[in-house]
Scaffold this motif. Structure first.
Motif, PDB file in Angstrom:
ATOM      1  N   GLY A 238       0.807  -1.223   0.000  1.00  0.00           N
ATOM      2  CA  GLY A 238       0.000   0.000   0.000  1.00  0.00           C
ATOM      3  C   GLY A 238       0.839   1.272   0.000  1.00  0.00           C
ATOM      4  N   SER A 239       2.124   1.157  -0.347  1.00  0.00           N
ATOM      5  CA  SER A 239       3.003   2.329  -0.307  1.00  0.00           C
ATOM      6  C   SER A 239       2.713   3.264  -1.470  1.00  0.00           C
ATOM      7  CB  SER A 239       4.466   1.874  -0.363  1.00  0.00           C
ATOM      8  OG  SER A 239       4.656   1.051  -1.500  1.00  0.00           O
ATOM      9  N   ARG A 240       3.034   4.550  -1.254  1.00  0.00           N
ATOM     10  CA  ARG A 240       2.868   5.552  -2.319  1.00  0.00           C
ATOM     11  C   ARG A 240       4.082   6.460  -2.341  1.00  0.00           C
ATOM     12  NH1 ARG A 240      -1.479   9.195  -2.789  1.00  0.00           N
ATOM     13  NH2 ARG A 240      -1.549   8.865  -5.007  1.00  0.00           N
ATOM     14  N   LEU A 241       4.405   6.915  -3.545  1.00  0.00           N
ATOM     15  CA  LEU A 241       5.505   7.879  -3.684  1.00  0.00           C
ATOM     16  C   LEU A 241       5.038   8.969  -4.625  1.00  0.00           C
ATOM     17  CD1 LEU A 241       8.602   8.742  -3.613  1.00  0.00           C
ATOM     18  CD2 LEU A 241       8.862   7.322  -5.650  1.00  0.00           C
ATOM     19  N   ARG A 242       5.244  10.225  -4.207  1.00  0.00           N
ATOM     20  CA  ARG A 242       4.965  11.344  -5.105  1.00  0.00           C
ATOM     21  C   ARG A 242       6.314  11.871  -5.557  1.00  0.00           C
ATOM     22  NH1 ARG A 242       0.423  13.882  -5.431  1.00  0.00           N
ATOM     23  NH2 ARG A 242       1.334  15.953  -5.256  1.00  0.00           N
ATOM     24  N   ALA A 243       6.654  11.602  -6.813  1.00  0.00           N
ATOM     25  CA  ALA A 243       7.990  11.946  -7.315  1.00  0.00           C
ATOM     26  C   ALA A 243       7.914  13.210  -8.166  1.00  0.00           C
ATOM     27  CB  ALA A 243       8.557  10.788  -8.132  1.00  0.00           C
TER      28      ALA A 243
ATOM     29  N   GLY B  65      11.479   2.913   3.613  1.00  0.00           N
ATOM     30  CA  GLY B  65      10.690   3.077   4.838  1.00  0.00           C
ATOM     31  C   GLY B  65       9.227   2.721   4.638  1.00  0.00           C
ATOM     32  N   SER B  66       8.719   2.918   3.424  1.00  0.00           N
ATOM     33  CA  SER B  66       7.294   2.631   3.204  1.00  0.00           C
ATOM     34  C   SER B  66       7.095   1.225   2.637  1.00  0.00           C
ATOM     35  CB  SER B  66       6.695   3.656   2.241  1.00  0.00           C
ATOM     36  OG  SER B  66       7.233   3.464   0.950  1.00  0.00           O
ATOM     37  N   GLY B  67       8.188   0.526   2.333  1.00  0.00           N
ATOM     38  CA  GLY B  67       8.067  -0.838   1.798  1.00  0.00           C
ATOM     39  C   GLY B  67       7.990  -0.879   0.282  1.00  0.00           C
ATOM     40  N   MET B  68       8.177   0.277  -0.378  1.00  0.00           N
ATOM     41  CA  MET B  68       8.063   0.295  -1.839  1.00  0.00           C
ATOM     42  C   MET B  68       9.295  -0.309  -2.511  1.00  0.00           C
ATOM     43  SD  MET B  68       6.894   3.604  -3.882  1.00  0.00           S
ATOM     44  CE  MET B  68       5.454   3.458  -4.872  1.00  0.00           C
ATOM     45  N   VAL B  69      10.440  -0.147  -1.899  1.00  0.00           N
ATOM     46  CA  VAL B  69      11.638  -0.818  -2.433  1.00  0.00           C
ATOM     47  C   VAL B  69      12.267  -1.681  -1.345  1.00  0.00           C
ATOM     48  CG1 VAL B  69      12.179   1.085  -4.037  1.00  0.00           C
ATOM     49  CG2 VAL B  69      13.383   0.955  -1.846  1.00  0.00           C
ATOM     50  N   GLN B  70      13.072  -2.621  -1.790  1.00  0.00           N
ATOM     51  CA  GLN B  70      13.869  -3.431  -0.883  1.00  0.00           C
ATOM     52  C   GLN B  70      15.332  -3.105  -1.127  1.00  0.00           C
ATOM     53  OE1 GLN B  70      13.655  -5.056   1.714  1.00  0.00           O
ATOM     54  NE2 GLN B  70      11.421  -5.004   1.762  1.00  0.00           N
ATOM     55  N   LEU B  71      16.125  -3.222  -0.075  1.00  0.00           N
ATOM     56  CA  LEU B  71      17.572  -3.026  -0.223  1.00  0.00           C
ATOM     57  C   LEU B  71      18.242  -4.391  -0.137  1.00  0.00           C
ATOM     58  CD1 LEU B  71      18.034   0.133   2.006  1.00  0.00           C
ATOM     59  CD2 LEU B  71      17.760  -0.005  -0.476  1.00  0.00           C
ATOM     60  N   HIS B  72      19.362  -4.516  -0.857  1.00  0.00           N
ATOM     61  CA  HIS B  72      20.052  -5.800  -0.932  1.00  0.00           C
ATOM     62  C   HIS B  72      21.547  -5.585  -0.787  1.00  0.00           C
ATOM     63  CE1 HIS B  72      16.332  -7.589  -2.653  1.00  0.00           C
ATOM     64  NE2 HIS B  72      16.194  -6.367  -3.115  1.00  0.00           N
ATOM     65  N   ALA B  73      22.185  -6.591  -0.187  1.00  0.00           N
ATOM     66  CA  ALA B  73      23.630  -6.484   0.021  1.00  0.00           C
ATOM     67  C   ALA B  73      24.396  -7.360  -0.955  1.00  0.00           C
ATOM     68  CB  ALA B  73      23.959  -6.890   1.455  1.00  0.00           C
ATOM     69  N   ARG B  74      23.697  -8.052  -1.834  1.00  0.00           N
ATOM     70  CA  ARG B  74      24.382  -8.942  -2.786  1.00  0.00           C
ATOM     71  C   ARG B  74      23.608  -8.944  -4.107  1.00  0.00           C
ATOM     72  NH1 ARG B  74      22.318 -15.063  -2.387  1.00  0.00           N
ATOM     73  NH2 ARG B  74      20.152 -14.529  -2.173  1.00  0.00           N
ATOM     74  N   PRO B  75      24.236  -9.384  -5.202  1.00  0.00           N
ATOM     75  CA  PRO B  75      23.522  -9.422  -6.477  1.00  0.00           C
ATOM     76  C   PRO B  75      22.370 -10.429  -6.432  1.00  0.00           C
ATOM     77  CG  PRO B  75      25.885  -9.915  -6.743  1.00  0.00           C
ATOM     78  CD  PRO B  75      25.612  -9.887  -5.280  1.00  0.00           C
ATOM     79  N   SER B  76      21.341 -10.198  -7.224  1.00  0.00           N
ATOM     80  CA  SER B  76      20.195 -11.124  -7.237  1.00  0.00           C
ATOM     81  C   SER B  76      20.625 -12.455  -7.851  1.00  0.00           C
ATOM     82  CB  SER B  76      19.064 -10.558  -8.094  1.00  0.00           C
ATOM     83  OG  SER B  76      18.701  -9.310  -7.618  1.00  0.00           O
ATOM     84  N   PRO B  77      20.305 -13.591  -7.187  1.00  0.00           N
ATOM     85  CA  PRO B  77      20.761 -14.888  -7.693  1.00  0.00           C
ATOM     86  C   PRO B  77      19.808 -15.482  -8.733  1.00  0.00           C
ATOM     87  CG  PRO B  77      19.697 -15.163  -5.575  1.00  0.00           C
ATOM     88  CD  PRO B  77      19.584 -13.706  -5.908  1.00  0.00           C
ATOM     89  N   PHE B  78      19.310 -14.669  -9.643  1.00  0.00           N
ATOM     90  CA  PHE B  78      18.380 -15.192 -10.654  1.00  0.00           C
ATOM     91  C   PHE B  78      18.308 -14.209 -11.807  1.00  0.00           C
ATOM     92  CE2 PHE B  78      15.219 -12.124  -9.424  1.00  0.00           C
ATOM     93  CZ  PHE B  78      15.454 -11.937  -8.070  1.00  0.00           C
ATOM     94  N   SER B  79      17.657 -14.671 -12.903  1.00  0.00           N
ATOM     95  CA  SER B  79      17.564 -13.780 -14.061  1.00  0.00           C
ATOM     96  C   SER B  79      16.151 -13.211 -14.170  1.00  0.00           C
ATOM     97  CB  SER B  79      17.926 -14.539 -15.330  1.00  0.00           C
ATOM     98  OG  SER B  79      17.062 -15.632 -15.463  1.00  0.00           O
ATOM     99  N   ALA B  80      16.037 -12.137 -14.953  1.00  0.00           N
ATOM    100  CA  ALA B  80      14.731 -11.488 -15.078  1.00  0.00           C
ATOM    101  C   ALA B  80      14.030 -11.909 -16.361  1.00  0.00           C
ATOM    102  CB  ALA B  80      14.912  -9.976 -15.047  1.00  0.00           C
ATOM    103  N   ALA B  81      14.664 -12.839 -17.116  1.00  0.00           N
ATOM    104  CA  ALA B  81      14.049 -13.289 -18.377  1.00  0.00           C
ATOM    105  C   ALA B  81      14.384 -14.759 -18.584  1.00  0.00           C
ATOM    106  CB  ALA B  81      14.593 -12.470 -19.532  1.00  0.00           C
TER     107      ALA B  81
END
Ligand SMILES: C[S@@+](CC[C@H](N)C(=O)[O-])C[C@H]1O[C@@H](n2cnc3c(N)ncnc32)[C@H](O)[C@@H]1O
Length: 520
Positions: free
Chosen positions: A343-348, A408-424
């Motif tokens: 339910g997060s919102r961002l006004r950019a 803080g609102s849950g719209m993004v996640q932070l990561h300390a390592r590269p994602s172990p998978f592909s996006a396609a």
């Protein structure tokens, strides 16, 4: 207690799920935000206490081959279920053992990350003390412990309902019968208090409404076990301090932020509850909080609570941004409203944040290092000839501040390592071996973002083909055979061009599996 725990979890095993918030990647990201240098996620040693059948630990071991995992649980039934999965996946970096927390040898470890999710409140005092001792003595100097617990004041009302359920079911021994009786009396309570038309009614009914949606194993272990001792956050922090451990953060970062309350409440909070512990404790009262997920580190570790946007430089970001107005114009100075997870919102308003939202959408479900987000966002602005109001450094600072707010609102996640998978899907698509195994029996599988994902029976079947050995053509051919065989069995008409139809469907299905992080 040991005997009770053993029998109840053996008789009715807990549904063992992945919890993204316990993942070393998440714990390390939070540590970086608070100015620490956490242990390497890729090569860490992890201990999970009360790991049930390894639903949380096994997927970590699968995607972190350079790390080592130890999971223990009192229930031998759950452990042997987990061991079967470990064997089927051929994982050599994880050991699951049936034993009590109180029997862990002081010489085992040390561990960089210690996880105790859903255990602390459900075990008696001596085991609670042992959990904190293990975190104190067997955690590496820069290590992080995750301990979740039921907390007050939220558990006050829930505890009343639990008391009634236990009282009513006490005469029965068989777990299923106890659950049935307990559910029945809870429903009776919800109906009975309705007549009172009071604040009590509102509280009780909302609690029982939530209870109705819970699975039997949860009801049994959460409401009917002998031990379930909620405590206040400050009491937990005081106990941890006795073991030389200090509070670092909540795994749910947004809950720590006073500014998530209306401005007048946030302002008053700072005044009446100075310091992180008091402030979070008072926020628990404001929210009637019932569950906490605390991260602990050793005393003396220099936690820096002044979170500056530059901390993002060492981290990667993932997120999905749904623009509320479709086809927004990045060249316009207009504010664009985005909605996202939880339910997060961002006004950019700034061009760089709008561009970053587009880039993160493109990369989803993968994470992109923050530096790359900045570079790519700037390139987008250059390509669209968007004039920027300030210097590059100012644009980067604006984006970092916006991303922190989004975290803080849950719209993004932070990561300390590269994602172990592909996006396609690649030429020879491969699904997570764990998810493939789970999909043979269940439509709830674990994705490579360490989250439970629901699939349907068709996807579950298709996933069995995705072991990385078959080309798209081979997959299409088998899917066409399945479609024709199924049409014959059900007596439905075979479409004129089954090849094209099925290929399209397979293409859509593979894209979907990639989007929900199920493809390697
Ligand atoms: C509520 S379940 C939580 C399981 C899992 N961590 C989760 O969050 O899904 C509590 C687990 O702790 C285990 N447990 C209880 N007492 C224990 C003890 N003394 N030593 C080891 N495990 C224990 C139970 O067998 C059970 O699997």
């Amino acid at each position: 207690m040991a005997a009770e725990s053993k029998s109840t979890y053996d008789d009715v095993p807990y549904t063992s799920l992945p919890f993204a918030q316990t993942h070393p990647d998440r714990l390390a990201s939070l540590a970086v935000l608070f100015g620490l240098e956490p242990p390497s996620v890729e090569r860490c040693h992890v201990l999970e206490l009360g790991c049930a059948s390894g639903g949380n630990l096994i997927p970590m071991a699968l995607t972190m081959p350079g790390a080592e995992f130890v999971g223990i649980d009192l229930s031998s039934v759950q452990i042997s279920d987990g061991q079967a999965v470990v064997a089927a996946l051929g994982l050599g970096n994880i050991r699951l053992s049936a034993m009590s927390i109180t029997d862990i040898a002081p010489t085992s470890g040390p561990f960089d990350y210690i996880i105790a999710h859903g255990v602390y409140s459900w075990v008696p005092d001596d085991v609670q003390t042992r959990i904190l001792e293990i975190c104190s003595r067997q955690l590496t100097p820069s290590g992080i412990a995750f301990i979740s617990f039921n907390t007050l004041p939220g558990w006050r009302t829930r505890g009343v309902i639990r008391d009634l359920m236990r009282y009513h079911a006490a005469q029965l021994a068989e777990p299923r019968a106890r659950i049935e009786q307990a559910r029945g009396i809870a429903d009776f309570l919800a109906g009975g208090v309705a007549a009172a038309n009071s604040g009590y009614e509102t509280l009780v009914r909302s609690e029982i409404e939530a209870l109705r949606g819970q699975a039997d194993d949860y009801v049994l272990h959460e409401y009917l076990e002998e031990t379930n001792e909620p405590l206040y956050f400050h009491q937990f922090v005081e106990r941890a301090a006795k073991h030389g451990l200090q509070y670092l953060a909540d795994a749910d970062f947004g809950t720590m932020i006073a500014s998530n309350f209306p401005p007048e409440v946030a302002k008053a909070l700072v005044r009446i509850a100075p310091g992180v512990i008091r402030q979070e404790q008072v926020m628990d009262f404001l929210r009637n909080r019932s569950f906490r997920q605390a991260l602990l580190v050793h005393d003396g570790v220099p936690v820096n609570r002044k979170i500056t946007p530059d901390r993002l430089r060492g981290l990667a970001v993932s997120g999905l941004f749904q623009a509320e107005e479709r086809d927004f114009d990045i060249r316009s100075n207009d504010v664009v409203a985005f909605s996202g997870a939880r339910g997060s919102r961002l006004r950019a308003g700034s061009g760089i944040t709008k561009a970053a939202a587009m880039i993160l959408n493109e990369f989803w479900p993968r994470a992109l290092p923050f530096g790359d987000v900045v570079r790519r966002a700037k390139a987008v602005l250059r390509d669209w000839a968007v004039s920027s109001a300030g210097t590059d450094a100012e644009a980067e600072a604006t984006l970092a501040a916006d991303m922190l707010r989004c975290f803080g609102s849950g719209m993004v996640q932070l990561h300390a390592r590269p994602s172990p998978f592909s996006a396609a899907p690649g030429d020879k698509p491969a699904a997570s071996p764990l998810a493939r195994l789970q999909a043979r029996r269940d439509i709830r599988v674990t994705n490579l973002r360490h989250e439970p994902v629901q699939i349907d029976a068709d996807l579950a079947r298709l996933m069995q083909l995705l072991d990385g050995t078959r080309s798209r053509e081979e997959i299409d051919r088998i899917a066409i055979e399945w479609a024709i065989a199924s049409a014959r069995t059900t007596g439905t008409e075979i479409p004129e061009e089954p090849e094209r139809l099925v290929k399209d469907r397979v293409g859509v299905a593979l894209q979907h599996l990639a989007r929900v992080a199920l493809l390697l």
